[in-house]
Design a protein around this motif. Structure first.
Motif, PDB file in Angstrom:
ATOM      1  N   LEU A 102      80.051 127.923   7.494  1.00 52.88           N
ATOM      2  CA  LEU A 102      78.786 127.756   8.208  1.00 52.88           C
ATOM      3  C   LEU A 102      78.411 129.036   8.952  1.00 52.88           C
ATOM      4  O   LEU A 102      77.245 129.466   8.924  1.00 52.88           O
ATOM      5  CB  LEU A 102      78.909 126.586   9.186  1.00 52.88           C
ATOM      6  CG  LEU A 102      77.711 126.358  10.110  1.00 52.88           C
ATOM      7  CD1 LEU A 102      76.465 126.005   9.298  1.00 52.88           C
ATOM      8  CD2 LEU A 102      78.019 125.274  11.134  1.00 52.88           C
TER       9      LEU A 102
ATOM     10  N   ASN B 156      75.088 131.273   8.231  1.00 50.27           N
ATOM     11  CA  ASN B 156      74.115 131.549   9.289  1.00 50.27           C
ATOM     12  C   ASN B 156      73.984 133.042   9.566  1.00 50.27           C
ATOM     13  O   ASN B 156      72.889 133.526   9.905  1.00 50.27           O
ATOM     14  CB  ASN B 156      74.504 130.809  10.567  1.00 50.27           C
ATOM     15  CG  ASN B 156      74.206 129.325  10.490  1.00 50.27           C
ATOM     16  OD1 ASN B 156      73.411 128.890   9.659  1.00 50.27           O
ATOM     17  ND2 ASN B 156      74.842 128.536  11.343  1.00 50.27           N
TER      18      ASN B 156
ATOM     19  N   THR C 147      73.781 116.043   2.187  1.00 48.95           N
ATOM     20  CA  THR C 147      73.774 117.293   1.418  1.00 48.95           C
ATOM     21  C   THR C 147      72.455 117.453   0.667  1.00 48.95           C
ATOM     22  O   THR C 147      71.854 118.542   0.654  1.00 48.95           O
ATOM     23  CB  THR C 147      74.959 117.306   0.443  1.00 48.95           C
ATOM     24  OG1 THR C 147      76.178 117.151   1.169  1.00 48.95           O
ATOM     25  CG2 THR C 147      75.006 118.624  -0.318  1.00 48.95           C
TER      26      THR C 147
ATOM     27  N   LEU D 125      69.575 118.249   3.140  1.00 52.95           N
ATOM     28  CA  LEU D 125      69.551 119.638   3.595  1.00 52.95           C
ATOM     29  C   LEU D 125      68.961 120.551   2.524  1.00 52.95           C
ATOM     30  O   LEU D 125      68.191 121.474   2.838  1.00 52.95           O
ATOM     31  CB  LEU D 125      70.964 120.092   3.973  1.00 52.95           C
ATOM     32  CG  LEU D 125      71.076 121.518   4.498  1.00 52.95           C
ATOM     33  CD1 LEU D 125      70.220 121.714   5.746  1.00 52.95           C
ATOM     34  CD2 LEU D 125      72.539 121.871   4.801  1.00 52.95           C
TER      35      LEU D 125
ATOM     36  N   ARG E 117      65.619 122.786   3.199  1.00 48.75           N
ATOM     37  CA  ARG E 117      65.634 124.241   3.031  1.00 48.75           C
ATOM     38  C   ARG E 117      64.512 124.700   2.094  1.00 48.75           C
ATOM     39  O   ARG E 117      63.862 125.726   2.331  1.00 48.75           O
ATOM     40  CB  ARG E 117      66.998 124.685   2.511  1.00 48.75           C
ATOM     41  CG  ARG E 117      68.068 124.759   3.595  1.00 48.75           C
ATOM     42  CD  ARG E 117      69.422 125.100   3.023  1.00 48.75           C
ATOM     43  NE  ARG E 117      70.421 125.265   4.080  1.00 48.75           N
ATOM     44  CZ  ARG E 117      71.721 125.348   3.870  1.00 48.75           C
ATOM     45  NH1 ARG E 117      72.205 125.246   2.622  1.00 48.75           N
ATOM     46  NH2 ARG E 117      72.545 125.515   4.883  1.00 48.75           N
TER      47      ARG E 117
ATOM     48  N   GLN F  13      71.146 120.826   9.275  1.00 49.62           N
ATOM     49  CA  GLN F  13      72.403 121.506   8.976  1.00 49.62           C
ATOM     50  C   GLN F  13      73.491 121.064   9.940  1.00 49.62           C
ATOM     51  O   GLN F  13      74.645 120.846   9.550  1.00 49.62           O
ATOM     52  CB  GLN F  13      72.201 123.021   9.064  1.00 49.62           C
ATOM     53  CG  GLN F  13      73.448 123.838   8.778  1.00 49.62           C
ATOM     54  CD  GLN F  13      73.158 125.319   8.832  1.00 49.62           C
ATOM     55  OE1 GLN F  13      72.812 125.936   7.818  1.00 49.62           O
ATOM     56  NE2 GLN F  13      73.272 125.911  10.015  1.00 49.62           N
ATOM     57  N   ARG F  14      73.132 120.899  11.220  1.00 48.53           N
ATOM     58  CA  ARG F  14      74.104 120.450  12.217  1.00 48.53           C
ATOM     59  C   ARG F  14      74.578 119.031  11.904  1.00 48.53           C
ATOM     60  O   ARG F  14      75.760 118.713  12.024  1.00 48.53           O
ATOM     61  CB  ARG F  14      73.484 120.508  13.606  1.00 48.53           C
ATOM     62  CG  ARG F  14      74.471 120.315  14.746  1.00 48.53           C
ATOM     63  CD  ARG F  14      73.782 120.431  16.091  1.00 48.53           C
ATOM     64  NE  ARG F  14      73.139 121.733  16.205  1.00 48.53           N
ATOM     65  CZ  ARG F  14      71.856 121.887  16.529  1.00 48.53           C
ATOM     66  NH1 ARG F  14      71.096 120.836  16.743  1.00 48.53           N
ATOM     67  NH2 ARG F  14      71.342 123.100  16.637  1.00 48.53           N
TER      68      ARG F  14
END
Length: 429
Positions: free
Chosen positions: A151, A155, A372, A375, A379, A396-397
């Protein structure tokens, strides 16, 4: 669990392997290797193993017959001024055990060997469980650390692209600031996971008896192959070492009653001896072979035999018989208690495992996989300008939290399955 691997307690070693010297592999690559190393390196377990040799020695000693007795005696009147009075002799005696005392004593001692072996197996099973549970904890923290490291890397890559877009004026500086905060949050979690991993590895090294330089294996553990509950209960009643100990103790105490009854009966002691007596008659004289006048003397050679039997009554060993009977009753009650409670213990452990396994499957199919996919969609929407970066970070968190929860669920399934294995006394390969 639909293709996902979960932790499980590895098959315990055969009793013969547990009771013998453990062969420690030069390279530790599986959890079984860690278990073998732990059993071989554990000094407390080695002390328990010595009790087997002690029990065998006592069994051997129980078969020793009573030693014969040789006695020598003599008497003389010379030191007190009595001349001519002398007596010398020797006696040999042998005690004969009656009513099968020796055989009953050996039988009682032989049970001690089985009890010591069962105790060693129980300690080995417990250590194997602890090592496996500790390895599951290490594996869980390793997976968490990887998730958080990935992660942070993702990021950081996103931050570099965002900072370039900020310079171009394509996005607001707030997005770069949000990413920096998110990276810092993930770094805090990563450091916490690293600390927990270090602690878990130290605990595993302690249990397995590994030094700081020995590598801890990082192998995938196949999914558990569950057995139906009735089979597990039967295996527990057959394999549980504490139940084996209780059954052996009950038989030993029952044999102890017979031994106590036999020891209340008298033994027989046979003896044989030789005595030589020399006596001189004061004031009486006679002629010897040379014709000279000399005091009269008498010499006797005596051979004697004897049988000695203690006079005992039926009350002589009543106390010992009563005590042995009470011990037998206590051992029987403990055996009945274990036979009644072990199936319940297995069922409770099995239900905990089933709950953990079902929760794990639901977490994967109902939460992890949809999160999943969510997300990925968010995105793509962010790239098209339809959503904000904050929406991406929030989702994402949530996904990362779900992944960490899934890893915890895996560890929980591992521990509960380990408890099932321990409750059944170990499933032998």
């Amino acid at each position: 669990m639909r293709g996902r691997s979960v932790f499980f307690l590895p098959a315990l070693l055969f009793p013969a392997l547990l009771l013998g010297a453990q062969q420690v592999p030069s390279t530790l690559s599986t959890v079984d290797d860690l278990v073998r190393a732990g059993i071989a390196n554990n000094k407390d377990l080695a002390a328990v193993r010595e009790r087997i040799a002690e029990a065998k020695g006592l069994t051997r000693q129980a078969g020793v017959r009573p030693a014969p007795v040789l006695g020598l005696d003599g008497a003389t009147g010379k030191p007190l001024g009595t001349i001519g009075e002398e007596q010398y002799g020797a006696e040999y005696s042998q005690s004969i055990e009656t009513f099968g005392k020796r055989g009953r004593r050996i039988r009682v001692a032989e049970f001690s060997v089985g009890i010591a072996e069962a105790d060693f197996q129980q300690r080995s099973t417990q250590l194997a469980y602890e090592i496996t549970a500790a390895y599951a904890e290490v594996s869980a923290e390793r997976h968490k650390l990887k998730v958080l490291s990935d992660l942070i890397g993702l990021n950081q890559d996103t931050l570099r692209l965002t900072e370039a877009r900020v310079k171009e004026g394509d996005v607001a500086p707030l997005e770069a600031s949000l990413l920096k905060v998110e990276i810092s949050r993930a770094e805090v979690s990563r450091r916490s996971a690293q600390g927990r991993l270090t602690s878990a590895e130290l605990e595993l090294r302690r249990l397995a008896g590994l030094d700081q330089t020995a590598p801890i294996p990082d192998s995938e553990i196949p999914a558990a192959a569950p057995t139906d509950l009735d089979t597990l209960k039967r295996q527990a009643l057959e394999n549980r070492s504490d139940l084996k100990t209780a059954r052996l103790e009950e038989e030993q105490e029952a044999a102890g009653i017979e031994l106590a009854k036999a020891e209340a009966k008298p033994d027989v002691t046979l003896s044989a001896g030789y005595t030589r007596q020399d006596n001189q008659f004061d004031g009486l004289f006679g002629y010897n072979s040379s014709g000279a006048l000399s005091p009269l003397r008498d010499r006797d050679d005596i051979l004697k035999f004897g049988v000695s039997i203690p006079l005992r009554t039926s009350r002589s060993g009543a106390g010992n018989v009563q005590a042995a009977t009470a011990r037998t009753s206590g051992a029987r009650l403990r055996r009945e208690y274990l036979e009644r409670n072990i199936p319940l213990e297995v069922e409770a452990a099995y239900q905990r495992w089933r709950t953990a396994a079902d929760s794990l499957q639901l977490l994967q199919s109902g939460v992890l996989d949809p999160s999943t996919n969510n997300l990925s969609v968010i995105r793509e929407a962010y790239k098209l300008g339809q959503l904000r970066l904050l929406d991406v970070l929030n989702e994402q968190r949530r996904l990362v939290d779900t992944q960490l929860a899934y890893i915890d669920a895996q560890a929980d399934a591992a521990r509960t399955w380990a408890e099932v294995q321990r409750a059944t006394g170990g499933i032998h390969p």
